[in-house]
Design a protein around this motif. Structure first.
Motif, PDB file in Angstrom:
ATOM      1  N   LEU A 146      -4.386   3.431   6.170  1.00  0.00           N
ATOM      2  CA  LEU A 146      -5.449   3.254   7.158  1.00  0.00           C
ATOM      3  C   LEU A 146      -6.651   2.486   6.615  1.00  0.00           C
ATOM      4  O   LEU A 146      -7.526   2.089   7.371  1.00  0.00           O
ATOM      5  CB  LEU A 146      -5.918   4.627   7.659  1.00  0.00           C
ATOM      6  CG  LEU A 146      -4.894   5.416   8.493  1.00  0.00           C
ATOM      7  CD1 LEU A 146      -5.352   6.855   8.676  1.00  0.00           C
ATOM      8  CD2 LEU A 146      -4.666   4.742   9.844  1.00  0.00           C
ATOM      9  N   ALA A 147      -6.687   2.298   5.288  1.00  0.00           N
ATOM     10  CA  ALA A 147      -7.829   1.607   4.675  1.00  0.00           C
ATOM     11  C   ALA A 147      -7.798   0.126   5.031  1.00  0.00           C
ATOM     12  O   ALA A 147      -6.736  -0.466   5.221  1.00  0.00           O
ATOM     13  CB  ALA A 147      -7.799   1.788   3.162  1.00  0.00           C
ATOM     14  N   GLY A 148      -8.963  -0.471   5.104  1.00  0.00           N
ATOM     15  CA  GLY A 148      -9.051  -1.890   5.438  1.00  0.00           C
ATOM     16  C   GLY A 148      -8.991  -2.799   4.234  1.00  0.00           C
ATOM     17  O   GLY A 148      -8.855  -4.013   4.376  1.00  0.00           O
ATOM     18  N   ASP A 149      -9.109  -2.241   3.040  1.00  0.00           N
ATOM     19  CA  ASP A 149      -9.166  -3.034   1.818  1.00  0.00           C
ATOM     20  C   ASP A 149      -7.951  -2.693   0.956  1.00  0.00           C
ATOM     21  O   ASP A 149      -7.918  -1.656   0.286  1.00  0.00           O
ATOM     22  CB  ASP A 149     -10.469  -2.719   1.065  1.00  0.00           C
ATOM     23  CG  ASP A 149     -10.691  -3.620  -0.141  1.00  0.00           C
ATOM     24  OD1 ASP A 149      -9.697  -4.150  -0.668  1.00  0.00           O
ATOM     25  OD2 ASP A 149     -11.855  -3.770  -0.578  1.00  0.00           O
ATOM     26  N   ASP A 150      -6.964  -3.570   0.940  1.00  0.00           N
ATOM     27  CA  ASP A 150      -5.724  -3.278   0.218  1.00  0.00           C
ATOM     28  C   ASP A 150      -5.932  -3.267  -1.289  1.00  0.00           C
ATOM     29  O   ASP A 150      -5.268  -2.506  -2.005  1.00  0.00           O
ATOM     30  CB  ASP A 150      -4.643  -4.293   0.594  1.00  0.00           C
ATOM     31  CG  ASP A 150      -4.162  -4.101   2.021  1.00  0.00           C
ATOM     32  OD1 ASP A 150      -4.626  -3.146   2.679  1.00  0.00           O
ATOM     33  OD2 ASP A 150      -3.334  -4.912   2.481  1.00  0.00           O
ATOM     34  N   ALA A 151      -6.833  -4.119  -1.800  1.00  0.00           N
ATOM     35  CA  ALA A 151      -7.104  -4.134  -3.244  1.00  0.00           C
ATOM     36  C   ALA A 151      -7.731  -2.812  -3.674  1.00  0.00           C
ATOM     37  O   ALA A 151      -7.386  -2.250  -4.724  1.00  0.00           O
ATOM     38  CB  ALA A 151      -8.031  -5.298  -3.593  1.00  0.00           C
ATOM     39  N   TYR A 152      -8.632  -2.286  -2.849  1.00  0.00           N
ATOM     40  CA  TYR A 152      -9.242  -0.988  -3.153  1.00  0.00           C
ATOM     41  C   TYR A 152      -8.211   0.130  -3.045  1.00  0.00           C
ATOM     42  O   TYR A 152      -8.231   1.083  -3.829  1.00  0.00           O
ATOM     43  CB  TYR A 152     -10.405  -0.734  -2.197  1.00  0.00           C
ATOM     44  CG  TYR A 152     -11.128   0.583  -2.446  1.00  0.00           C
ATOM     45  CD1 TYR A 152     -11.782   0.807  -3.649  1.00  0.00           C
ATOM     46  CD2 TYR A 152     -11.121   1.588  -1.490  1.00  0.00           C
ATOM     47  CE1 TYR A 152     -12.439   2.010  -3.897  1.00  0.00           C
ATOM     48  CE2 TYR A 152     -11.768   2.798  -1.730  1.00  0.00           C
ATOM     49  CZ  TYR A 152     -12.425   2.987  -2.921  1.00  0.00           C
ATOM     50  OH  TYR A 152     -13.064   4.179  -3.166  1.00  0.00           O
ATOM     51  N   ALA A 153      -7.301  -0.009  -2.095  1.00  0.00           N
ATOM     52  CA  ALA A 153      -6.239   0.987  -1.947  1.00  0.00           C
ATOM     53  C   ALA A 153      -5.392   1.064  -3.207  1.00  0.00           C
ATOM     54  O   ALA A 153      -5.022   2.155  -3.663  1.00  0.00           O
ATOM     55  CB  ALA A 153      -5.363   0.645  -0.740  1.00  0.00           C
ATOM     56  N   GLN A 154      -5.086  -0.090  -3.812  1.00  0.00           N
ATOM     57  CA  GLN A 154      -4.308  -0.084  -5.046  1.00  0.00           C
ATOM     58  C   GLN A 154      -5.091   0.550  -6.190  1.00  0.00           C
ATOM     59  O   GLN A 154      -4.517   1.239  -7.037  1.00  0.00           O
ATOM     60  CB  GLN A 154      -3.883  -1.503  -5.415  1.00  0.00           C
ATOM     61  CG  GLN A 154      -2.790  -2.064  -4.516  1.00  0.00           C
ATOM     62  CD  GLN A 154      -1.933  -3.094  -5.225  1.00  0.00           C
ATOM     63  OE1 GLN A 154      -2.387  -3.797  -6.106  1.00  0.00           O
ATOM     64  NE2 GLN A 154      -0.671  -3.171  -4.843  1.00  0.00           N
TER      65      GLN A 154
ATOM     66  N   VAL B  34       0.817  -1.226   0.000  1.00  0.00           N
ATOM     67  CA  VAL B  34       0.000   0.000   0.000  1.00  0.00           C
ATOM     68  C   VAL B  34       0.844   1.266   0.000  1.00  0.00           C
ATOM     69  O   VAL B  34       0.336   2.362  -0.262  1.00  0.00           O
ATOM     70  CB  VAL B  34      -0.979   0.030   1.193  1.00  0.00           C
ATOM     71  CG1 VAL B  34      -1.894  -1.176   1.160  1.00  0.00           C
ATOM     72  CG2 VAL B  34      -0.238   0.109   2.517  1.00  0.00           C
ATOM     73  N   GLY B  35       2.124   1.142   0.301  1.00  0.00           N
ATOM     74  CA  GLY B  35       3.020   2.280   0.225  1.00  0.00           C
ATOM     75  C   GLY B  35       2.853   3.271   1.351  1.00  0.00           C
ATOM     76  O   GLY B  35       2.227   3.009   2.372  1.00  0.00           O
ATOM     77  N   GLY B  36       3.423   4.454   1.136  1.00  0.00           N
ATOM     78  CA  GLY B  36       3.466   5.464   2.176  1.00  0.00           C
ATOM     79  C   GLY B  36       2.409   6.527   2.056  1.00  0.00           C
ATOM     80  O   GLY B  36       2.663   7.690   2.385  1.00  0.00           O
ATOM     81  N   PHE B  37       1.216   6.160   1.623  1.00  0.00           N
ATOM     82  CA  PHE B  37       0.102   7.102   1.505  1.00  0.00           C
ATOM     83  C   PHE B  37      -0.806   6.941   2.726  1.00  0.00           C
ATOM     84  O   PHE B  37      -1.415   5.878   2.901  1.00  0.00           O
ATOM     85  CB  PHE B  37      -0.676   6.852   0.212  1.00  0.00           C
ATOM     86  CG  PHE B  37       0.156   7.037  -1.026  1.00  0.00           C
ATOM     87  CD1 PHE B  37       0.257   8.281  -1.632  1.00  0.00           C
ATOM     88  CD2 PHE B  37       0.851   5.972  -1.571  1.00  0.00           C
ATOM     89  CE1 PHE B  37       1.035   8.459  -2.766  1.00  0.00           C
ATOM     90  CE2 PHE B  37       1.639   6.140  -2.709  1.00  0.00           C
ATOM     91  CZ  PHE B  37       1.728   7.390  -3.300  1.00  0.00           C
ATOM     92  N   PRO B  38      -0.909   7.955   3.581  1.00  0.00           N
ATOM     93  CA  PRO B  38      -1.588   7.802   4.874  1.00  0.00           C
ATOM     94  C   PRO B  38      -3.012   7.245   4.781  1.00  0.00           C
ATOM     95  O   PRO B  38      -3.367   6.314   5.519  1.00  0.00           O
ATOM     96  CB  PRO B  38      -1.592   9.231   5.439  1.00  0.00           C
ATOM     97  CG  PRO B  38      -0.408   9.880   4.806  1.00  0.00           C
ATOM     98  CD  PRO B  38      -0.308   9.300   3.433  1.00  0.00           C
ATOM     99  N   GLU B  39      -3.839   7.816   3.905  1.00  0.00           N
ATOM    100  CA  GLU B  39      -5.231   7.370   3.823  1.00  0.00           C
ATOM    101  C   GLU B  39      -5.318   5.903   3.413  1.00  0.00           C
ATOM    102  O   GLU B  39      -6.151   5.144   3.919  1.00  0.00           O
ATOM    103  CB  GLU B  39      -5.990   8.241   2.813  1.00  0.00           C
ATOM    104  CG  GLU B  39      -7.479   7.893   2.705  1.00  0.00           C
ATOM    105  CD  GLU B  39      -8.191   8.742   1.677  1.00  0.00           C
ATOM    106  OE1 GLU B  39      -9.391   8.507   1.460  1.00  0.00           O
ATOM    107  OE2 GLU B  39      -7.557   9.646   1.084  1.00  0.00           O
ATOM    108  N   LEU B  40      -4.444   5.482   2.497  1.00  0.00           N
ATOM    109  CA  LEU B  40      -4.484   4.108   2.012  1.00  0.00           C
ATOM    110  C   LEU B  40      -3.930   3.149   3.055  1.00  0.00           C
ATOM    111  O   LEU B  40      -4.379   2.014   3.164  1.00  0.00           O
ATOM    112  CB  LEU B  40      -3.696   3.997   0.712  1.00  0.00           C
ATOM    113  CG  LEU B  40      -4.110   4.972  -0.398  1.00  0.00           C
ATOM    114  CD1 LEU B  40      -3.356   4.682  -1.684  1.00  0.00           C
ATOM    115  CD2 LEU B  40      -5.608   4.918  -0.641  1.00  0.00           C
TER     116      LEU B  40
END
Length: 443
Positions: free
Chosen positions: A196-204, A188-194
């Motif tokens: 904290l997200a619970g869904d890594d696929a959605y974060a990508q 998910v990298g170093g993006f704060p909002e992502l």
């Protein structure tokens, strides 16, 4: 927050990629001011990312605000994505020079556009502060990861080689609980909002949509007048596929067919200005001349590359992991040295032997630090490797050499007899400790 109350009046402009948290920083400043008792009517927040704001300029915005809220005392202005306002730097210069009652903080996603404005009009008036994606250390802090290692105060990476074996073993063992968190950080990298997200696929997906697509299809088009966004997309995809490799613009032009080498050179500069890539330039070490004129290109955050290429399980692919870790090492080193005008971060490749290369070279006024990434089960290196030869030579000004490994059990001095010891350190503690040192440096 210090600049908002400092007796030395300065405006501040936060620069960085989309989703790194620049807007959140503005919100936190606003909350802090209100907590301190500042009248909310004395605080103005405006996002120039909003299409409706294209109909007005900054002077009109300030005029409307002050007609609606004719308050007394200091006014605090917060402007998001300021580069979308025409002549923003001239307006800020006038406000700074004529309105001593105004304090201002702004954000922008195109660093050199902001830095040029600061150089032309902002000297002595405002500072551009670069906001990188979070380090792994910051990621662990944001998520309140338990069992974070207790690292002795003042213990930096360059001091590890002097530790006793038992002390070093104890230190490395403290990082074991972080391994699964490190693996997720790679995704998910170093993006704060992502983060904290619970869904890594959605974060990508958000990385593709917000960090990449919006930058290429809107920011770059608007700021740099790119006529063919599809060509820019193709180049960025090519860079993702070849991240951490030495970049040859003619080879890229041949591979992409419809794009000339000159256009590619322009596009490369635009992508770097938009905080999507880093360009690492060749540096000489001692008497060894380095390859000239060809940068290594890194995607600014390894997770962006994973998202664009839709790599579902990067952890199981050794070749991909090597690219990811080298990208993270370079990014963390760049972040640590970003405020130093005396440091250059690049790479070394022997001009006469293209097999002799060092991934990252840190050039300081009186020393050079070498970092070679060997993120694999067997991290052994040959006597002929560049890092060995350069660490052996006298007069190279090499002060430290690091071999960055995979396993937490793979640490300590290399067996090679060199003037400067080559110290093996696992990637996780190297990246974590560098992030911690950066955090302490900029507190």
């Amino acid at each position: 927050m210090q600049f908002l109350h400092s007796s030395i009046r300065r405006f501040a402009v936060l620069s960085g990629a989309r989703r790194v948290g620049k807007t959140t920083v503005l919100y936190q400043m606003i909350d802090k001011l209100i907590d301190e008792g500042v009248n909310p009517k004395n605080i103005l927040y405006v996002s120039f990312d909003n299409p409706s704001m294209k109909l007005v300029n900054m002077d009109e915005v300030l005029g409307i605000y002050e007609s609606l809220y004719p308050t007394v005392g200091e006014r605090f202005l917060f402007f998001d994505e300021i580069q979308y306002s025409s002549d923003w730097e001239l307006w800020m210069k006038v406000v700074y020079d004529t309105r001593s009652d105004v304090r201002l903080a702004a954000t922008g996603s195109a660093s050199p556009v902001l830095e040029k404005g600061a150089a032309d009009s902002g000297t002595g008036r405002w500072n551009v502060l670069k906001v990188q994606t979070m380090s792994f250390f910051e990621y662990c802090g944001l998520l309140a990861v338990p069992d974070r290692p207790d690292i002795p105060q003042g213990l930096g990476i360059t001091k590890l080689h002097a530790m006793q074996k038992g002390e070093l073993a104890d230190l490395m063992n403290r990082f074991a609980p972080l391994q699964r968190h490190f693996n997720r950080y790679l995704s998910v990298g170093g993006f704060p909002e992502l983060a904290l997200a619970g869904d890594d696929a959605y974060a990508q997906k958000l990385l593709r949509d917000d960090v990449v697509d919006k930058v290429i299809k809107r920011d770059v088009l608007t700021l740099f007048n790119v006529r063919n966004p599809l060509s820019m997309e193709k180049l960025f995809l090519y860079l993702c596929m070849n991240s951490s490799n030495i970049f040859n613009k003619q080879a890229a032009a041949n591979a992409l067919e419809s794009i000339s080498a000159i256009t590619i050179e322009d596009y490369l500069r635009f992508l770097e200005m938009s905080n999507l890539i880093f360009q690492s330039q060749p540096l000489g070490v001692g008497r060894q001349a380095s390859l000239k004129g060809k940068p290594k290109v890194y995607v600014a955050d390894a997770a962006v590359r994973n998202a664009v290429l839709m790599i579902e399980d990067v952890l199981s692919d050794d070749a991909e992991m090597g690219i990811v870790i080298e990208t993270l090492v370079y990014k963390h080193i760049m972040s640590f040295y970003q405020k130093s005008s005396l440091a250059n971060v690049g790479y070394f490749r022997n001009a006469n032997n293209n097999k002799k290369e060092v991934d990252v070279v840190i050039e300081l006024p009186k020393e050079k630090i070498l970092c070679e990434v060997k993120y694999r089960n067997d991290s052994s290196i040959a006597e002929s490797d560049a890092i060995v030869a350069l660490s052996r030579e006298n007069g190279t000004e090499v002060s430290h050499s690091f071999l960055i490994t995979k396993s937490l059990a793979d640490y300590g001095k290399s067996r090679h007899e060199t003037a400067v010891p080559i110290f093996r350190i696992p990637a996780l503690p190297f990246i974590y400790m560098l992030g911690q040192a950066e955090s302490a440096l900029f507190k």
